[in-house]
Design an enzyme around this catalytic site. Structure first.
Site, PDB file in Angstrom:
ATOM      1  N   LYS A   1      -0.898   4.565   8.696  1.00 53.28           N
ATOM      2  CA  LYS A   1      -0.043   5.063   7.591  1.00 53.28           C
ATOM      3  C   LYS A   1      -0.745   5.259   6.130  1.00 53.28           C
ATOM      4  CE  LYS A   1       2.320   1.870   4.211  1.00 53.28           C
ATOM      5  NZ  LYS A   1       2.382   0.646   3.320  1.00 53.28           N
TER       6      LYS A   1
ATOM      7  N   THR B   1       0.714  -1.546   0.523  1.00 56.75           N
ATOM      8  CA  THR B   1      -0.242  -0.072   0.179  1.00 56.75           C
ATOM      9  C   THR B   1       1.076   1.110   0.244  1.00 56.75           C
ATOM     10  OG1 THR B   1      -1.828  -0.972   1.000  1.00 56.75           O
ATOM     11  CG2 THR B   1      -1.962   1.769   0.841  1.00 56.75           C
TER      12      THR B   1
ATOM     13  N   LYS C   1      -7.775   1.793  -2.653  1.00 51.39           N
ATOM     14  CA  LYS C   1      -7.307   1.463  -1.239  1.00 51.39           C
ATOM     15  C   LYS C   1      -7.394   1.810  -0.589  1.00 51.39           C
ATOM     16  CE  LYS C   1      -5.639  -0.915   2.586  1.00 51.39           C
ATOM     17  NZ  LYS C   1      -4.088  -1.908   2.001  1.00 51.39           N
TER      18      LYS C   1
END
Length: 315
Positions: A261, A111, A186
């Protein structure tokens, strides 16, 4: 976006054994079970991770562990990476791309920032290879069970070639569009999840103060207009959903550090694209603060931070 039909773009549950040779780099909590599922499906997997414990686990799972990242990518049909951040992806690709055989299909399941994903794809194509960004959702449990959701960006033909491999590791595989769009899906999903968990936690703590039990809250809201995945599948307080991390002292299925994150990536994308994303930016701030003390807990433990801070304010 792909012009493939819905049935071609969204598939799930496949378990196809293939003759392709796979290199897998990054054998952490997510990567290790993903690689193990490929081995179980009969794929020839060369694996690399710099951590000795990860190497040993990969050997136990049946992968062939090699000494360098380059060795894992040479003479492979498919190279899969599951790495912590975009800079590392780009740095590793700088070593892998010259060593890989022409036309190797690179699938990055990390990611990372959309810009980094597009840059990785551009460098891969320029080197004579093929590229997909394919971040995942589903956590460690999904990785172990082979039920992850893959959000894939890249050319339709490359997606079609990758599909049998991805279906071994995932229960749902979605072609979202061109390079970088898998990462876009995502970060949008996880921004919404982070916002939802904060809102749910604030409502639960308010309910506590007003004398509403957790079970009564769940019984009402789970079938009312406030219903959400965060509540019905991942309730952040013990009791109503027995499988949620709240029943196991918030041992992480998806750690606070990872949510922090992802929300940071989302906040960067909001700013870069001129979006008035006030809730997304605030969610990133809230989790950044919580991450300073509770990075290793499940992200749903944010409810404890809200409760503790509320108690302090009342006092």
């Amino acid at each position: 976006m792909s012009t493939a039909s819905h049935s071609d773009s969204v598939r799930g549950g496949g378990r196809a054994t293939g003759g392709q040779k796979i290199g897998f780099l990054g054998l952490g909590h997510m990567g290790a079970p993903m690689a193990a599922n490929l081995v179980k499906a009969g794929y020839d997997v060369l694996a690399f991770d710099p951590v000795p414990a990860a190497q040993e686990q990969a050997r136990e799972d049946g992968a062939t562990v090699v000494d360098t990242a380059v060795a894992a990518a040479a003479d492979r049909d498919v190279v899969i990476t599951m790495l912590p951040n975009g800079k590392l992806v780009l740095d590793v690709y700088a070593d892998l791309l010259p060593a890989a055989q022409p036309g190797t299909l690179f699938i990055d399941c990390s990611t990372i920032d959309v810009t980094d994903a597009k840059e990785a794809a551009a460098r891969t194509v320029a080197a004579g290879h093929r590229a997909l960004d394919a971040p995942v959702s589903g956590g460690v449990a999904g990785a172990a069970a082979g039920t992850l959701t893959f959000m894939v960006g890249g050319a339709a033909a490359d997606f079609a070639d990758a599909l049998p491999v991805l279906e071994v590791m995932g229960g749902k595989v979605v072609h979202c569009g061109d390079a970088g769009v898998g990462q876009a899906a995502k970060i949008c999903n996880n921004m919404l999840l982070g916002i939802s968990m904060i809102g749910l936690s604030e409502a639960l703590v308010l309910g506590e103060k007003l004398g509403l039990s957790h079970q009564s809250f769940f019984d009402v809201v789970s079938t009312a207009s406030g219903q959400s995945w965060a509540l019905t599948n991942y309730c952040p307080v013990p009791g109503p959903v027995p499988t949620s991390p709240a029943n196991n002292d918030y041992q992480p299925g998806f750690a606070t550090a990872l949510m922090t994150k992802d929300l940071g990536l989302a906040a960067n994308a909001l700013r870069a694209n001129g979006i008035d994303g006030q809730l997304g930016a605030l969610a990133a701030e809230i989790y950044t603060r919580f991450n300073q003390t509770d990075a290793g807990k499940d992200f749903s433990a944010i409810v404890t931070d809200i409760r503790n801070r509320s108690d302090q304010e009342v006092a």
